[in-house]
Design a protein around this motif. Structure first.
Motif, PDB file in Angstrom:
ATOM      1  N   ILE A   1      -8.920 -20.627 -17.270  1.00  0.00           N
ATOM      2  CA  ILE A   1     -10.277 -20.226 -17.656  1.00  0.00           C
ATOM      3  C   ILE A   1     -10.555 -18.771 -17.308  1.00  0.00           C
TER       4      ILE A   1
ATOM      5  N   ASP B   1     -13.015 -17.105  -7.992  1.00  0.00           N
ATOM      6  CA  ASP B   1     -14.264 -17.689  -7.501  1.00  0.00           C
ATOM      7  C   ASP B   1     -14.041 -19.079  -6.910  1.00  0.00           C
ATOM      8  N   LEU B   2     -13.019 -19.759  -7.408  1.00  0.00           N
ATOM      9  CA  LEU B   2     -12.686 -21.086  -6.894  1.00  0.00           C
ATOM     10  C   LEU B   2     -11.791 -21.021  -5.656  1.00  0.00           C
TER      11      LEU B   2
ATOM     12  N   ALA C   1      -6.971 -23.843 -13.237  1.00  0.00           N
ATOM     13  CA  ALA C   1      -8.107 -22.955 -12.959  1.00  0.00           C
ATOM     14  C   ALA C   1      -7.872 -21.570 -13.536  1.00  0.00           C
TER      15      ALA C   1
ATOM     16  N   SER D   1     -10.990 -14.241 -12.921  1.00  0.00           N
ATOM     17  CA  SER D   1     -12.189 -14.102 -12.088  1.00  0.00           C
ATOM     18  C   SER D   1     -12.748 -15.471 -11.703  1.00  0.00           C
ATOM     19  N   HIS D   2     -12.714 -16.419 -12.631  1.00  0.00           N
ATOM     20  CA  HIS D   2     -13.193 -17.763 -12.309  1.00  0.00           C
ATOM     21  C   HIS D   2     -12.270 -18.440 -11.309  1.00  0.00           C
ATOM     22  N   ALA D   3     -10.961 -18.223 -11.464  1.00  0.00           N
ATOM     23  CA  ALA D   3     -10.013 -18.802 -10.514  1.00  0.00           C
ATOM     24  C   ALA D   3     -10.210 -18.214  -9.126  1.00  0.00           C
TER      25      ALA D   3
END
Length: 131
Positions: free
Chosen positions: A16, A23-24, A13, A19-21
């Motif tokens: 990518i 969000d997860l 995660a 910030s995306h991690a």
């Protein structure tokens, strides 16, 4: 290795972007710290046990990442097994090459393979980084 492997999904995660991690639901700072400490301990124990085996941690994961893709759930155990196999091969080759002279240090063989590959990586990545 078990600790590092247990964070394989989090590392996937984080590939990518932070910030995306986040969000997860991944605590990026905590994951980085744990993986950094665990990989430092694994590296230190390998060097203490086998001596300086430079470039193995650079060569093998990059080759397997090219061959198998970026999934850390597959890449981490395969890189560990591939690195071990590479060192066994280098050890065998060191005994075959220098049979009449004694044992050739394995670090020399890994450096002969690793140094050109490291220079290649630097040249390829130079354009990506903007040097």
């Amino acid at each position: 290795m078990i600790v590092i492997y247990s964070y394989a999904k989090d590392l996937n995660a984080m590939m990518i972007g932070d910030s995306h991690a986040m969000d997860l639901g991944i605590d990026v700072a905590k994951t980085r710290l744990i993986v950094l400490v665990a990989s430092t301990l694994v590296t230190a124990s390998a060097v203490a046990f086998a001596g300086s085996i430079g470039f193995v941690g650079l060569i093998i994961p990059h080759i397997f990442r090219i061959l198998l893709g970026p999934d850390n759930r597959i890449l981490i155990p395969i890189s560990a097994l591939g690195g071990a196999a590479f060192l066994i091969f280098c050890d065998w080759l060191a005994h075959v090459i220098a049979e009449q002279y004694g044992v050739l240090p394995i670090g020399i063989l890994t450096a002969l393979v690793g140094a050109p590959y490291f220079i290649y990586l630097l040249r390829v990545r130079r354009n990506e980084v903007g040097w």
